[in-house]
Motif scaffolding. Structure first.
Motif, PDB file in Angstrom:
ATOM      1  N   PHE A  23       0.803  -1.224   0.000  1.00  0.00           N
ATOM      2  CA  PHE A  23       0.000   0.000   0.000  1.00  0.00           C
ATOM      3  C   PHE A  23       0.838   1.278   0.000  1.00  0.00           C
ATOM      4  O   PHE A  23       0.339   2.340   0.338  1.00  0.00           O
ATOM      5  N   LEU A  24       2.100   1.195  -0.363  1.00  0.00           N
ATOM      6  CA  LEU A  24       2.929   2.395  -0.451  1.00  0.00           C
ATOM      7  C   LEU A  24       2.387   3.322  -1.533  1.00  0.00           C
ATOM      8  O   LEU A  24       2.017   2.879  -2.627  1.00  0.00           O
ATOM      9  N   LEU A  25       2.343   4.606  -1.232  1.00  0.00           N
ATOM     10  CA  LEU A  25       1.768   5.583  -2.154  1.00  0.00           C
ATOM     11  C   LEU A  25       2.486   5.581  -3.496  1.00  0.00           C
ATOM     12  O   LEU A  25       1.836   5.567  -4.555  1.00  0.00           O
ATOM     13  N   ASP A  26       3.804   5.597  -3.482  1.00  0.00           N
ATOM     14  CA  ASP A  26       4.567   5.657  -4.733  1.00  0.00           C
ATOM     15  C   ASP A  26       4.287   4.444  -5.616  1.00  0.00           C
ATOM     16  O   ASP A  26       4.065   4.581  -6.832  1.00  0.00           O
ATOM     17  N   GLU A  27       4.294   3.259  -5.018  1.00  0.00           N
ATOM     18  CA  GLU A  27       4.084   2.048  -5.813  1.00  0.00           C
ATOM     19  C   GLU A  27       2.638   1.946  -6.289  1.00  0.00           C
ATOM     20  O   GLU A  27       2.380   1.468  -7.401  1.00  0.00           O
ATOM     21  N   THR A  28       1.708   2.382  -5.454  1.00  0.00           N
ATOM     22  CA  THR A  28       0.300   2.384  -5.867  1.00  0.00           C
ATOM     23  C   THR A  28       0.091   3.320  -7.044  1.00  0.00           C
ATOM     24  O   THR A  28      -0.612   2.985  -8.017  1.00  0.00           O
ATOM     25  N   ALA A  29       0.706   4.497  -6.994  1.00  0.00           N
ATOM     26  CA  ALA A  29       0.595   5.453  -8.092  1.00  0.00           C
ATOM     27  C   ALA A  29       1.182   4.885  -9.384  1.00  0.00           C
ATOM     28  O   ALA A  29       0.641   5.115 -10.481  1.00  0.00           O
ATOM     29  N   GLU A  30       2.270   4.142  -9.279  1.00  0.00           N
ATOM     30  CA  GLU A  30       2.874   3.552 -10.470  1.00  0.00           C
ATOM     31  C   GLU A  30       1.949   2.515 -11.104  1.00  0.00           C
ATOM     32  O   GLU A  30       1.836   2.435 -12.334  1.00  0.00           O
ATOM     33  N   ARG A  31       1.283   1.718 -10.290  1.00  0.00           N
ATOM     34  CA  ARG A  31       0.351   0.733 -10.839  1.00  0.00           C
ATOM     35  C   ARG A  31      -0.817   1.439 -11.532  1.00  0.00           C
ATOM     36  O   ARG A  31      -1.280   1.009 -12.597  1.00  0.00           O
ATOM     37  N   ILE A  32      -1.299   2.503 -10.916  1.00  0.00           N
ATOM     38  CA  ILE A  32      -2.412   3.247 -11.519  1.00  0.00           C
ATOM     39  C   ILE A  32      -1.959   3.941 -12.789  1.00  0.00           C
ATOM     40  O   ILE A  32      -2.710   4.007 -13.777  1.00  0.00           O
ATOM     41  N   ARG A  33      -0.739   4.457 -12.824  1.00  0.00           N
ATOM     42  CA  ARG A  33      -0.220   5.092 -14.045  1.00  0.00           C
ATOM     43  C   ARG A  33      -0.188   4.082 -15.190  1.00  0.00           C
ATOM     44  O   ARG A  33      -0.498   4.416 -16.342  1.00  0.00           O
ATOM     45  N   GLY A  34       0.184   2.845 -14.874  1.00  0.00           N
ATOM     46  CA  GLY A  34       0.185   1.810 -15.905  1.00  0.00           C
ATOM     47  C   GLY A  34      -1.202   1.556 -16.458  1.00  0.00           C
ATOM     48  O   GLY A  34      -1.378   1.363 -17.673  1.00  0.00           O
ATOM     49  N   ARG A  35      -2.227   1.618 -15.594  1.00  0.00           N
ATOM     50  CA  ARG A  35      -3.599   1.438 -16.061  1.00  0.00           C
ATOM     51  C   ARG A  35      -4.052   2.625 -16.903  1.00  0.00           C
ATOM     52  O   ARG A  35      -4.800   2.461 -17.883  1.00  0.00           O
TER      53      ARG A  35
END
Length: 689
Positions: free
Chosen positions: A550-562
């Motif tokens: 649930f780290l913000l940076d990693e969550t944002a990266e997954r969403i950016r990929g979507r």
């Protein structure tokens, strides 16, 4: 037959709190705990060996049927040990953390009197119910239960005396007392059986060992001083936690023998008792590892990284011991059973023994790993794993009552339930172990710049939270009437503050009630390293993109990929639009965070969408894009929004049930009352949200 090594090991399960004149300095505490743990570990091994010799001697002399009777009686004693261990742990806990010798003596005297009442009560119950107990266990005579009752009267107060020795660091006398009990029981049983007393002699030796151990365990005279009156109020929750833990442990470790004695004939019950005796050696050895590792875990409370190192060591040792024992049981020659147990056991069933032993040892090994994880949690905080274990102990009873066609069925029931227990207590640790090195305590490797600017009143935080949520559907019926109250709050008006809290509780009552009561709110400044250890809210839509850490940076990266893959997900579209708004310098309400201190992970409880959108569009500006309000509490790890484990989820489930059954209606009634008062112009007393 259940081994008493668990009792000796219990002497270091609740390590003393380093305060008061008798306590070592902090720099010497680890050395002292290590010394005490080593003494108790040696004692546990010695007691375990003596217990094995005792059981093999009894089995060889009496045969399967008589050994089953002796085993059933000893198992009753082990069930009653939960009472003894309760007094031992409570006495040790309160004595160890008291600040004066007179107070320690007062605590001991108080608990000693109560334990005598408890011992007499247990003895009376055994005497009055001896016929019913002997009938249930298929014993040849109620006399066996009555002889045990005499020893039990002394057994309960013996726990208080041992607890006093533990709490005053008298580890050598404590270890010798456990060893003396085991030696007297062995010698007494051999002598009395040789004199022709059979099972009665074995039970008499058990009672005699308890009585002698009680009188030898008189606290050393130099501890006594002026005695004062005392009460036991503080720390009872920790005492209850330990008591419940040992009750569940005793039931899991012993009650299967009682049930087998009830459902099967004497010979089969004797075979099962022999298998359980040897199979539980793996638990005794694993428990010794727990006992020696536990004080280090408790001493490393301020550092999760150090605690995890202790945990991994204990798990590795317990796994290694269990694996070697299971392998040895599998490779054990079938003929060795006849040599160890004697001709009184069925010769044709020796291959059957081996298969049962491997299955039983595997079950015990799995439970031992669960105990390592549960005791680790107990060492760190007050949790609910003790109640979880107690629930599984009840499930074992029910399971054996339903499935007891064969001895294999009985063990299989326990194996399945212990696998489920291990899975449940492992889940929090499995989730944390995949968190990319951002577990609690490890974040201290960062050059954290989180800085407290000023204290903030809770009413301000509630107002900011409500302002960020007021567009939600739950507030449709209230939005027109209370828009001014939400957008332009008057914090000097107590009635307004209460109404805003009631409104927030309508949507976020379950969330807010989970926060520790001692939470202090501060306005803070963040730095880029702080953003690196920030986590999104671990619920709802964020479960799809935030796991495992649930780290913000990693969550944002997954969403950016979507986003780049042109996802049609409405959640992704919302974040894409919000990211564009942020680039246009739109004004937004505050972001609300929670944490333990300035250097631990930070969880976003309000503002997850905005923070993620900012990370997508302007990652270098996130730390200064919003106003940040952060709640600090040393107990924040007990909140499921901050740390999700069995304990916090259980607490959340209880609070949620209370909320829906009681508080939700109360909140709705308060809002309705405020609306009516506002319409009539009446001024009412401040309601309680």
């Amino acid at each position: 037959m259940a081994d008493e090594g668990m009792e000796a090991a219990a002497a270091v399960v609740m390590p003393p709190n380093p305060r008061g004149p008798l306590r070592p300095k902090i720099r010497d505490l680890r050395r002292g705990v290590l010394s005490g743990s080593a003494i108790m570990l040696v004692s546990s091994v010695f007691v375990g060996v003596m217990n094995l010799v005792y059981n093999f001697a009894v089995a060889h002399k009496l045969g399967a049927g008589q050994f089953g009777h002796a085993s059933a009686i000893y198992t009753v004693l082990m069930l009653l040990s939960s009472v003894t261990l309760s007094f031992q742990l409570l006495c040790s806990k309160f004595v160890a953390r008291s600040d004066s010798e007179s107070e320690r003596i007062a605590i001991y005297n108080l608990l000693h009197r109560r334990s005598w009442l408890g011992g007499l009560g247990v003895g009376v119950v055994l005497l009055s119910g001896s016929s019913a107990i002997s009938h249930y266990l298929n014993l040849p005579s109620p006399l066996l239960v009555r002889v045990l009752a005499v020893g039990t009267v002394f057994y309960v107060p013996l726990g208080t005396r041992r607890g006093f020795m533990q709490g005053t660091y008298d580890f050598v006398p404590l270890a010798l007392n456990f060893s003396l009990e085991a030696v007297i029981k062995l010698i007494g049983a051999v002598v009395l059986m040789s004199a022709g007393y059979s099972v009665e002699g074995v039970v008499g030796a058990i009672s005699a060992s308890l009585i002698v151990a009680y009188f030898v365990a008189i606290p050393r005279k130099h501890h006594f001083g002026k005695v004062q009156q005392t009460t036991l109020r503080a720390g009872m929750e920790e005492g209850v936690q330990a008591v419940i833990f040992f009750i569940g442990q005793v039931i899991i470790n012993t009650l299967d023998i009682v049930l087998v004695k009830h459902f099967f004939d004497a010979t089969q019950a004797g075979v099962y008792a022999a298998v359980a005796l040897i199979g539980r050696v793996v638990y005794m050895l694993s428990w010794s590892v727990v006992s020696s590792m536990f004080p280090f875990s408790a001493g490393a409370r301020s550092s999760e990284k150090d605690g995890r190192a202790v945990l991994s060591t204990a798990l590795l040792l317990a796994s290694g011991i269990s694996g070697l024992f299971i392998l040895a049981a599998w490779l054990m020659p079938a003929g060795l059973w006849q040599i160890l147990l004697g001709s009184g056991f069925p010769h044709e069933a020796r291959h059957f023994y081996s298969s049962l032993l491997v299955l039983y040892a595997l079950t015990t090994a799995i439970y031992a790993l669960s105990v390592v994880l549960m005791t680790y949690e107990i060492s760190r905080k007050i949790g609910n794993v003790s109640w979880l274990q107690l629930g599984f102990s009840g499930a074992i009873i029910v399971g054996i009552y339903i499935f007891h066609g064969t001895l294999h069925n009985v063990i299989t029931v326990q194996l399945v339930l212990m696998l489920v227990l291990l899975l449940l207590v492992s889940l929090p640790f499995l989730r944390k172990s995949t968190s990319s090195g951002v577990a609690l305590g490890e974040v201290r490797e960062y050059d954290s710049g989180l800085r407290k600017i000023r204290r903030v009143d809770e009413n301000i935080v509630i107002a900011e939270f409500l302002r960020g949520e007021f567009y939600q559907g739950e507030f449709t019926g209230y939005r027109k009437r209370f828009t001014e109250l939400v957008s332009r709050p008057d914090f000097s008006n107590a009635r307004e503050n209460t109404l805003r809290k009631a409104l927030l509780y309508r949507r976020r009552g379950r969330l807010w009630r989970e926060l520790p009561r001692d939470t202090q709110w501060w306005e803070v400044e963040l730095t880029p390293p702080d953003v690196q250890r920030m986590r999104v809210f671990p619920r709802n839509q964020w479960l799809r993109y935030g796991v495992p850490n649930f780290l913000l940076d990693e969550t944002a990266e997954r969403i950016r990929g979507r986003i780049l893959s042109n996802s049609s997900d409405a959640f992704i579209d919302k974040l894409r639009s919000l990211s564009l708004e942020l680039k246009q310098d739109s004004v937004f309400s505050s972001v609300i965070l929670i944490t333990i201190d300035e250097a631990t992970p930070i969880t976003i409880i309000e503002g997850n969408h905005r923070m993620t959108a900012a990370s997508l569009g302007m990652p270098d500006e996130v730390h200064r894009r919003f106003r940040y309000l952060c709640g600090f509490s040393p107990h924040m790890a007990e909140c499921c929004w901050y740390q999700t484990d069995v304990s916090t989820l259980w607490r959340y489930a209880k609070n949620t049930l209370t909320y829906y059954l009681k508080h939700r209606r109360q909140i709705a009634a308060e809002i309705s009352a405020e609306v009516l008062d506002e319409s009539s112009g009446a001024q009412t007393a401040r309601p309680q949200a």
